[in-house]
Enzyme design. Structure first.
Site, PDB file in Angstrom:
ATOM      1  N   CYS A 142       0.824  -1.216   0.000  1.00 33.15           N
ATOM      2  CA  CYS A 142       0.000   0.000   0.000  1.00 33.15           C
ATOM      3  C   CYS A 142       0.859   1.267   0.000  1.00 33.15           C
ATOM      4  O   CYS A 142       1.541   1.545  -0.967  1.00 33.15           O
ATOM      5  CB  CYS A 142      -0.990  -0.031   1.163  1.00 33.15           C
ATOM      6  N   LYS A 163     -10.936   8.931  -1.411  1.00 29.88           N
ATOM      7  CA  LYS A 163     -10.322   7.716  -0.903  1.00 29.88           C
ATOM      8  C   LYS A 163     -10.908   6.486  -1.584  1.00 29.88           C
ATOM      9  O   LYS A 163     -12.119   6.385  -1.789  1.00 29.88           O
ATOM     10  CB  LYS A 163     -10.521   7.616   0.614  1.00 29.88           C
ATOM     11  N   SER A 192      -7.606   0.373   0.629  1.00 33.06           N
ATOM     12  CA  SER A 192      -7.945   1.484   1.523  1.00 33.06           C
ATOM     13  C   SER A 192      -6.829   2.514   1.390  1.00 33.06           C
ATOM     14  O   SER A 192      -5.836   2.478   2.121  1.00 33.06           O
ATOM     15  CB  SER A 192      -8.076   0.997   2.967  1.00 33.06           C
ATOM     16  N   HIS A 235      -4.535  -4.332   0.394  1.00 33.73           N
ATOM     17  CA  HIS A 235      -4.296  -4.874   1.729  1.00 33.73           C
ATOM     18  C   HIS A 235      -4.770  -6.324   1.824  1.00 33.73           C
ATOM     19  O   HIS A 235      -5.775  -6.623   2.473  1.00 33.73           O
ATOM     20  CB  HIS A 235      -5.024  -4.034   2.778  1.00 33.73           C
ATOM     21  N   GLU A 237      -3.717  -8.493   3.616  1.00 33.50           N
ATOM     22  CA  GLU A 237      -3.611  -8.953   5.000  1.00 33.50           C
ATOM     23  C   GLU A 237      -4.816  -8.585   5.857  1.00 33.50           C
ATOM     24  O   GLU A 237      -4.956  -9.091   6.986  1.00 33.50           O
ATOM     25  CB  GLU A 237      -2.341  -8.379   5.639  1.00 33.50           C
ATOM     26  N   ARG A 249     -14.457   4.456  12.328  1.00 31.95           N
ATOM     27  CA  ARG A 249     -13.518   5.461  12.857  1.00 31.95           C
ATOM     28  C   ARG A 249     -13.695   6.797  12.159  1.00 31.95           C
ATOM     29  O   ARG A 249     -13.760   7.852  12.808  1.00 31.95           O
ATOM     30  CB  ARG A 249     -12.089   4.958  12.671  1.00 31.95           C
TER      31      ARG A 249
END
Length: 313
Positions: A142, A163, A192, A235, A237, A249
């Site tokens: 990333c 985003k 992300s 990502h 992971e 968040r």
């Protein structure tokens, strides 16, 4: 085969409950096997969570791995106890004279920050330059992929207007490339980020093998010809709920984030998200370990600098 990590690392208990073979240092030291030395430079704020995510993917291999964790500097962390960092992380000065089979540099929440404004940018460049002479293959994830492209190809930071968040379909482009061994023609992976990895732009300004792309997310996977530098812009992971936690968040911080694409059932955040990318995430890391690290690395790491890679530097 197991991954070898410190006996008391919090990830140990989590992974054992998932029936993942974790070997404590005390047992591994009695085996006459040359494990692969893998270094993880963890730039994410919640380091314990990130450790567990990457260790889970690294565990899906027949190779024994000796994992070491690296921190970028000694600044206090807001999200990780200092005693954890002191117990399990090393400073660069302590490992800079050693060689490693593989290095993973994680992402970081710095998508809207210019490189020169990143507090540890100079130090990160030092580590990436060091890796050219001390690491067989480096995996940039990333934000680290964007930073690696800046260092290796002097590409300027390219930022999206909004985003990119969600789970996207990707197509593979070189089906017989070792990193893609076993991949389906199309697969899902989460993103992300604000970074922009346009396929045409990378194709024009680098000599990278473009291995997988998305019509929406751009390049997902790319590699140098010698497989010593591998770039993953998403990502793989991430846990099933990681994008959800980021979404909640951002809502809590008064932002107006878009609902992550293709993530919640019926695109409803009230529905429990389900991971749809695990298999290809595990396969990607298994292929990287086998074809980019194990098949390429010298048996004796002490002779790394005068081994086969010297002529490439």
């Amino acid at each position: 085969m197991p991954i070898r990590i410190p006996d008391q690392l919090p990830a140990s208990d989590v992974l054992r409950k998932e029936n993942i073979f974790v070997m404590p240092e005390s047992r591994a030291s009695t085996q006459e096997i040359r494990p692969l030395k893998i270094l993880i430079l963890n730039l994410m704020p919640k380091k314990i969570e990130t450790e567990t995510q990457f260790l889970r993917l690294l565990s899906n291999s027949p190779l024994q791995l000796d994992i070491e964790l690296l921190r970028i500097d000694d600044r206090p962390s807001k999200n990780t106890p200092e005693e954890h960092l002191n117990a399990f992380y090393r400073q660069f000065d302590k490992i800079k004279d050693r060689n490693f089979d593989g290095l993973i540099i994680t992402g970081a929440p710095l998508g809207l920050v210019q490189f020169e404004d990143v507090a540890y940018w100079d130090h990160l460049q030092t580590i990436m330059t060091w890796a050219k002479h001390h690491v067989t293959s480096t995996l940039y994830v990333c934000w680290a992929a964007q930073a690696g492209l800046k260092l290796l190809y002097n590409l300027p930071k390219r930022t999206r207007k909004e985003k990119l968040s969600g789970v996207y379909h990707h197509d593979i482009h070189q089906p017989f490339h070792p990193i893609l061994r076993g991949f389906d023609d199309t697969f899902l992976a989460p993103h992300s980020r604000y970074a922009d990895f346009d396929a045409d732009y990378l194709g024009e300004h680098t000599d990278l093998d473009i291995l997988a792309t998305s019509d929406v997310a751009g390049v997902y996977l790319a590699s140098t010809k010698d497989k010593r530098n591998v770039f993953v812009t998403g990502h793989p992971e991430y846990d099933a709920n990681t994008l959800h936690n980021e979404y909640v968040r951002d809502l809590g911080e008064g932002m107006e984030p878009m609902i992550p694409v293709n993530y919640y059932p019926n695109d409803n955040p009230d529905n429990l998200p389900r991971a749809s990318w695990r298999s290809h995430g595990h396969l990607l890391f298994s292929n990287w370990l086998n074809y980019c690290v194990y098949q390429q690395t010298p048996f004796d790491l002490e002779h790394f600098s005068e081994d086969k890679f010297t002529k490439d530097d």
